[in-house]
Every structure is written in structure tokens, then in C-alpha cells.
Design an enzyme around this catalytic site. Structure first.
Site, PDB file in Angstrom:
ATOM      1  N   ARG A  33       0.531  -1.585  -0.192  1.00 53.19           N
ATOM      2  CA  ARG A  33      -0.260   0.101   0.142  1.00 53.19           C
ATOM      3  C   ARG A  33       0.614   0.993  -0.300  1.00 53.19           C
ATOM      4  O   ARG A  33       0.214   2.437  -0.743  1.00 53.19           O
ATOM      5  CB  ARG A  33      -0.389   0.289   1.507  1.00 53.19           C
ATOM      6  CG  ARG A  33      -1.795  -0.760   1.268  1.00 53.19           C
ATOM      7  CD  ARG A  33      -3.116  -0.570   1.110  1.00 53.19           C
ATOM      8  NE  ARG A  33      -4.154  -1.450   0.931  1.00 53.19           N
ATOM      9  CZ  ARG A  33      -4.874  -1.771   2.630  1.00 53.19           C
ATOM     10  NH1 ARG A  33      -4.902  -0.742   3.072  1.00 53.19           N
ATOM     11  NH2 ARG A  33      -6.268  -2.486   2.268  1.00 53.19           N
ATOM     12  N   ASP A 142     -16.137  10.169   6.558  1.00 54.74           N
ATOM     13  CA  ASP A 142     -15.391   9.711   6.866  1.00 54.74           C
ATOM     14  C   ASP A 142     -13.717  10.613   6.178  1.00 54.74           C
ATOM     15  O   ASP A 142     -13.401  11.143   6.647  1.00 54.74           O
ATOM     16  CB  ASP A 142     -14.931   8.369   4.692  1.00 54.74           C
ATOM     17  CG  ASP A 142     -14.281   7.679   5.158  1.00 54.74           C
ATOM     18  OD1 ASP A 142     -14.886   6.511   4.868  1.00 54.74           O
ATOM     19  OD2 ASP A 142     -12.925   7.185   5.407  1.00 54.74           O
TER      20      ASP A 142
HETATM   21  C1  LIG Z   1     -14.476  -1.083   4.799  1.00 56.64           C
HETATM   22  S1  LIG Z   1     -14.815   0.823   4.491  1.00 56.64           S
HETATM   23  C2  LIG Z   1     -16.955   0.558   4.690  1.00 56.64           C
HETATM   24  C3  LIG Z   1     -17.786   1.146   4.217  1.00 56.64           C
HETATM   25  C4  LIG Z   1     -19.306   1.055   4.755  1.00 56.64           C
HETATM   26  N1  LIG Z   1     -19.923   1.731   5.971  1.00 56.64           N
HETATM   27  C5  LIG Z   1     -19.931  -0.061   4.443  1.00 56.64           C
HETATM   28  O1  LIG Z   1     -20.062  -0.347   5.300  1.00 56.64           O
HETATM   29  O2  LIG Z   1     -20.001  -0.532   3.144  1.00 56.64           O
HETATM   30  C6  LIG Z   1     -14.305   1.692   6.133  1.00 56.64           C
HETATM   31  C7  LIG Z   1     -14.358   2.593   6.132  1.00 56.64           C
HETATM   32  O3  LIG Z   1     -12.948   3.261   7.374  1.00 56.64           O
HETATM   33  C8  LIG Z   1     -12.960   5.245   7.345  1.00 56.64           C
HETATM   34  N2  LIG Z   1     -11.896   4.656   7.915  1.00 56.64           N
HETATM   35  C9  LIG Z   1     -11.205   3.852   8.989  1.00 56.64           C
HETATM   36  N3  LIG Z   1     -10.232   4.504   9.513  1.00 56.64           N
HETATM   37  C10 LIG Z   1     -11.450   5.359  10.025  1.00 56.64           C
HETATM   38  C11 LIG Z   1     -11.113   6.721  11.221  1.00 56.64           C
HETATM   39  N4  LIG Z   1     -10.200   6.309  12.134  1.00 56.64           N
HETATM   40  N5  LIG Z   1     -12.621   8.102  11.261  1.00 56.64           N
HETATM   41  C12 LIG Z   1     -13.270   7.739   9.852  1.00 56.64           C
HETATM   42  N6  LIG Z   1     -13.302   7.242   9.263  1.00 56.64           N
HETATM   43  C13 LIG Z   1     -12.378   5.429   8.961  1.00 56.64           C
HETATM   44  C14 LIG Z   1     -11.978   4.665   5.448  1.00 56.64           C
HETATM   45  O4  LIG Z   1     -11.803   5.237   4.990  1.00 56.64           O
HETATM   46  C15 LIG Z   1     -13.192   3.362   4.811  1.00 56.64           C
HETATM   47  O5  LIG Z   1     -13.647   4.381   4.116  1.00 56.64           O
END
Ligand SMILES: C[S@@+](CC[C@H](N)C(=O)[O-])C[C@H]1O[C@@H](n2cnc3c(N)ncnc32)[C@H](O)[C@@H]1O
Lengths: 277, 126
Positions: A33, A142
Site C-alpha cells: 500500500r 470518512d
Molecule cells: C470497509 S469501509 C466501510 C464502508 C461502508 N460503511 C460499508 O459497510 O460498506 C471502511 C471505511 O472506514 C474508513 N475509516 C477507517 N478509519 C477511520 C477513522 N479513524 N475515522 C473515519 N473513518 C475511518 C475508511 O477510510 C473506509 O472508507
């Protein structure tokens, strides 16, 4: 190759700034990554990158590292059942208890590329009777600015629009955009996207009736989960709801929320936890 | 066992679809164009039809229109599966009575999801 010392250092940075817990078997993931970022920022090696993360933990490179390490996979109507709880339980009960005309507020706390907030928006448009004409505000947040950019644009590949979404909804709410598909403006305008790190304070978002916090807590340790859940509870209305991902639970982690007897898949605030919203 | 008729003029596509459908416990029959498909439906109506658009003799849309006008022609669930990927084609297919539409190329997960979507398969427990 990243050295054990640098891996340790970058892992510490990630945990501190995004909550991400990286197992020590994840060196390969980290390298694949972050390698593109070495090139992009013309850094000699991972040792240099680790040093910069220590020296400038909120600089441009640090932010790019945090974003690159997020997992953004999402689907329209992911898991289906959250959207069933949404239409069968949550909206009817909120609509019944709220004064006519009072708005509802919904928060997608890990909106990623937008599939989840747009699925919520489509569900609302498909079921106008469930909200009795009241205004519904959807806030999608996000950590990653890059995914929010994609979410705002509403552009999806042919493959993405087919996963999880009935074709009737595609016909109604999307338009062709070259080889891709784009969410129509009326749907796009229903979601307000903002950049937000869940580790930081989010009380300024105001109070919500329904919080989708799905498939993000899995990346964090128990302490971080507990902290985030207790702060989510503070901005969830006492008669509101929380939805987590399929592999996530509040049980054994936080008592800010509780499950509802004989109901699985969603949670409600443990009322005394809510203060002054 | 549920039955699925795969209608496509490409033997390769039929073979790939057959393998996926058999993995999902369907009993599969094949037809190479709309006319062959109508003949197959005359013998026994399948539960599901996976239907290509562009085919010689009778194309997918022609087949669907004739199928839906048969006495029991509303029974089979029809999933169009075509490389035609613009709104007009999709809307035309749905208006003619298709239950779902897959834009090629597709993979196993997408096929499974669309079969779930139309109720031809139990939803995977999530
Ligand atoms: C797997 S996706 C989930 C998307 C959607 N909620 C779903 O269930 O399909 C996880 C997301 O969490 C975000 N994320 C990770 N750490 C975070 C943080 N500390 N604060 C806010 N968002 C975060 C990532 O950028 C990513 O877009």
C-alpha cells in the site's frame, strides 16, 4: 523491504492517528500500500518515510499514508438486513414518535465511496410513506478525502452498480456516464459528505436519529472501539438506533448501547448515557 | 431441484454459466437462440431463464416477448444477461417482462446475487 523497526514505527503512527491495528504479519500489506507513496513523494526508503511520520505526523505525507492504509470496500445495500431494519423498525417508530415536520438525521460514520449513504437515500425515496414528508438529512463522513471525492462524484463502474443493487433502482437513480454510471443529481444532493476522523471529536455534527457505523470498528482495538461508541452514544437520540457491520458488536465492548431483546443486527442507546442533546 | 435454461449463442458462455449454476444446485438446460429456447419451454417451463440479447434466428427480446404471452409464460424468472449496457436496452428489457438484468461480463458472486434478488435462491445468511 521495510525493517522491523520501521514497521513498528509506522504501525504505531497508524494506531495513534487512524486507530488501525496492523498485525505483525501485515508487513506485505503495508509495503504494497505504501510503496506507491515512496515514489510519489520521492522518498528514498521506508526508513525515511517512518522518520517523516514521526517528525510531521499531521503533514501531507502522513495524511496520504493514513488514507492509503484504509480499506474502502463497500457495496450498495451491503448485507441487506440493515436496510430491512431501517424500513421495518427504525423509520416507522421514529416517524410515529416525532412531531410532524420534524426532520430526521442519519449519519453514515464510515461512508467510504458512498454506496451506503446512497443506498439509504434510495431507500428513503422508495418509501416516502415511512417518513411522512419530513425532511431527512444524511451526513456521510470518512477519514479518507480520496473516497469522499469519489462518493461526491457519484461515479461507479458497471461492476460496482450491479453488486447488491436491483436493476430497477439503477434505472431510476443512475445515468450512464461513458463506460461508467453516475448517481443522478437529485440523489447526490441528498447526502452531505464531510471529512472526519472518528478518533477526533465529532460532537459538532449534532444529534442523530440513526447511525450507520458499519465495517470500520473492526479495524480498531477494544479501547478505541469503546471510546468511539461512547461518543457516538452521546450524539444519538435516546430513541435512536445504531447499526454495526455483520462482524461487529457492542457486546462485551461498550455499555453505551444495548441490543433489543429478540432483535439482532441493531442497537439502541442505554439511555442514561445520553447527555443534553 | 430448481431448473435454469441458459440461452446464449456462445457455447463458451453457456458452459461457464452452466458451471456456476450447477454450483448453485440448479439443473441446467441450454439453448443457442430464442427459437431453441421456445422449443425448450414448450417441453417444460424452467424456474429461471438466463437470457442473452443478440442471437441469430430469434433474439433475446423476441423470445421474452413470446414467452410472456404464453399461457404460463409469466412463471419463469427471466434474467437478461447481455453485453448491451445502456439505459435504453435495460429499460426495454424490464418493460418486456425481464425480472433482472446482468451486464456482461459477470462473475459467480454477481450471478448469485441476481438470483437472490429475483427470489430464485435463498439469500446467503449475513
Ligand atoms: C470497509 S469501509 C466501510 C464502508 C461502508 N460503511 C460499508 O459497510 O460498506 C471502511 C471505511 O472506514 C474508513 N475509516 C477507517 N478509519 C477511520 C477513522 N479513524 N475515522 C473515519 N473513518 C475511518 C475508511 O477510510 C473506509 O472508507
Amino acid at each position: 523491504m521495510i525493517s522491523a523497526v520501521d514497521f513498528e514505527s509506522v504501525s504505531r503512527f497508524l494506531k495513534l492517528h487512524s486507530g488501525l491495528i496492523l498485525g505483525i504479519d501485515k508487513q506485505y500489506l503495508l509495503e504494497s500500500r505504501l510503496l506507491p507513496l515512496l515514489r510519489k513523494f520521492e522518498l528514498a526508503d521506508f526508513a525515511r518515510m517512518a522518520a517523516i511520520l514521526r517528525e510531521q505526523p499531521s503533514g501531507v505525507i502522513a495524511e496520504a499514508v493514513l488514507e492509503a492504509m484504509t480499506t474502502n470496500e463497500s457495496l450498495f445495500f451491503r448485507d441487506k438486513s440493515p436496510f430491512e431494519h431501517f424500513t421495518k423498525v427504525m423509520l416507522p417508530s421514529l416517524n410515529a414518535t416525532r412531531r410532524p415536520g420534524d426532520p430526521l438525521r442519519i449519519w453514515c460514520a464510515a461512508a467510504s465511496t458512498g454506496q451506503e449513504p446512497y443506498s439509504i437515500a434510495m431507500t428513503l425515496l422508495e418509501n416516502p410513506h415511512l417518513t411522512g414528508g419530513r425532511r431527512v438529512e444524511i451526513v456521510g463522513t470518512d477519514l479518507s478525502g480520496e473516497v469522499l471525492e469519489r462518493a461526491r462524484s457519484g461515479r461507479y463502474t458497471q461492476f460496482e452498480v450491479q453488486r447488491g443493487m436491483p436493476v430497477q433502482l439503477l434505472l431510476k437513480y443512475f445515468e450512464k456516464d461513458g463506460d461508467n454510471w453516475r448517481v443522478k443529481p437529485n440523489l447526490r444532493s441528498m447526502v452531505d459528505y464531510r471529512k472526519l476522523n472518528l478518533l477526533h471529536n465529532f460532537s459538532h455534527l449534532g444529534a442523530f436519529d440513526i447511525v450507520f457505523c458499519r465495517n470500520v470498528l473492526i479495524y480498531f482495538d477494544a479501547t478505541t472501539k469503546r471510546d468511539i461508541l461512547s461518543r457516538v452514544a452521546r450524539i444519538t437520540r435516546p430513541d435512536g438506533y445504531l447499526l454495526l457491520g455483520g462482524a461487529e458488536t457492542v457486546l462485551g465492548i461498550s455499555d453505551a448501547f444495548r441490543s433489543v431483546p429478540s432483535q439482532t443486527g441493531y442497537y439502541v442507546p442505554n439511555v442514561p448515557a445520553m447527555a443534553g442533546v | 431441484m430448481k431448473t435454469c435454461l441458459v440461452v446464449d449463442d456462445s457455447g463458451v458462455v453457456r458452459k461457464v454459466a452452466r458451471r456456476m449454476l450447477e454450483d448453485l444446485s440448479f439443473s441446467v438446460t441450454e439453448a443457442a437462440n430464442g427459437l431453441e429456447a421456445l422449443a425448450a419451454c414448450d417441453i417444460a417451463l424452467p424456474d429461471v431463464i438466463l437470457l442473452d440479447w443478440n442471437m441469430p434466428v430469434v433474439d433475446g427480446l423476441g423470445f421474452l416477448t413470446q414467452l410472456r404471452s404464453l399461457p404460463a409464460g409469466l412463471v419463469p424468472l427471466v434474467i437478461f444477461c447481455s453485453a448491451e449496457n445502456d439505459l435504453d436496452h435495460i429499460a426495454t428489457a424490464i418493460a418486456a417482462g425481464a425480472n433482472e438484468y446482468i451486464m456482461k461480463p459477470f462473475d459467480f458472486d454477481l450471478l448469485r446475487e441476481k438470483l437472490e434478488e429475483v427470489g430464485a435462491l435463498e439469500k446467503a445468511v449475513t
